[in-house]
Design an enzyme around this catalytic site. Sequence first.
Site, mmCIF file in Angstrom:
data_model
loop_
_atom_site.group_PDB
_atom_site.id
_atom_site.type_symbol
_atom_site.label_atom_id
_atom_site.label_comp_id
_atom_site.label_asym_id
_atom_site.label_seq_id
_atom_site.Cartn_x
_atom_site.Cartn_y
_atom_site.Cartn_z
ATOM 1 N N CYS A 74 15.895 32.081 -14.814
ATOM 2 C CA CYS A 74 17.370 32.366 -15.564
ATOM 3 C C CYS A 74 17.245 31.103 -16.081
ATOM 4 C CB CYS A 74 17.875 32.918 -14.799
ATOM 5 S SG CYS A 74 19.531 33.889 -16.581
ATOM 6 N N GLN A 75 18.375 30.752 -16.589
ATOM 7 C CA GLN A 75 19.018 28.719 -17.130
ATOM 8 C C GLN A 75 18.445 28.108 -16.144
ATOM 9 O OE1 GLN A 75 23.166 28.190 -16.468
ATOM 10 N NE2 GLN A 75 23.930 28.405 -18.185
#
Length: 369
Positions: free
Chosen positions: A150-151
Amino acid sequence: MTEPRKTAFNSILKDFAENVGKFYKGADVLAGIRDEDVDVGTTPKTLVMRRDKVKLFRYEPTVKRTVETPVLIVYSLVGRYTIADLQPDRSLVRSLLAEGVNLWLIEWGKLGRAERWLTMDDYVDDYIHEAVHRICRETGHDKVTLLGICQGGVFTTCYAALHPEKVKNLVLTMTPIDFHADIDDPEPSHGLLNIWTRALAPEDIDRMVDALGVIPGELMSLIFSLMTPMQALTKYNVELFDIAGDKDRLMNFLRMEKWLADRQDHPGAAGRQWLKELYHENRLVEGRFELLGRIVDLRAIDVPVLNIFGLDDHIIPATCSKALGGQIGGTDYTEVPFQGVGHVGVLVSSKSQGKLAKSIVEWLQPRDG
């Protein structure tokens, strides 16, 4: 009372009695569960380095190594890494170890107002950079494989572009690259987070960060809940009721709820970059995103890249992840789409268990020389 109506009434009474019995059985099961019983992130690991609140861990091997190059897991600041090690039978960490991976992990620690000045520059060029150097010193390797989630995948992508000499391979899961690619996505449920974030006025982002120093974890939890409103409304009075009498299913439910509730605050300065420069201005894919005064040029990534995403991900639409393929400088690029799973489902759903780790290891092994 006629016979059909009597039969229907008896059926209603029977269902009611069964539900009452299920309720009391479920209450007994719940009463016997303590908070410490709902354990997440339990795979054994050793602390190797601490820098501020950030910790670098080495996981203990469980089988003979089949992938010698160290693999560093980098998770998001938005949640906790424990979703990658939720429970023994739903754990990317355990599955990778079982496949013989030399596995490491960065844990960001419990973030709050004290971290309000930290930027993405700090996370990429300080914490990740120091972790990579420490892993190389500990193992004798001169490069590592980065596994970004994800991030955390954005962080590792930036690192691979700025420090290609330290990266052997880049593995990304549910990682946004083109933050505007969802605009042309025909599926209406995809990109709701992107739409909401782009609708924020830049001055409102500044007001929140200036006033609070952080993007509150409670706010992010609310936003994610609002993206699936029916599930948020029914999980405690329908789903929980149905599974309460089954301890194994109940523990699965409670571990996920514990992870969802453990949402830390996001450092304000990094959050300002994340929302304004990436979600609003889409600087990364346009070649305008800077860290420590240097442009993050995706064309500088010439290492092998494995890009994994869920086709039904409503938080990071597949189109936002797939955009990486046309941006990097290297030609060794592979995509692994997961059908029928959402954002978190790529890591913990029954459909992805074993398949995710096996896909990663089978891709890594011929690139481990």
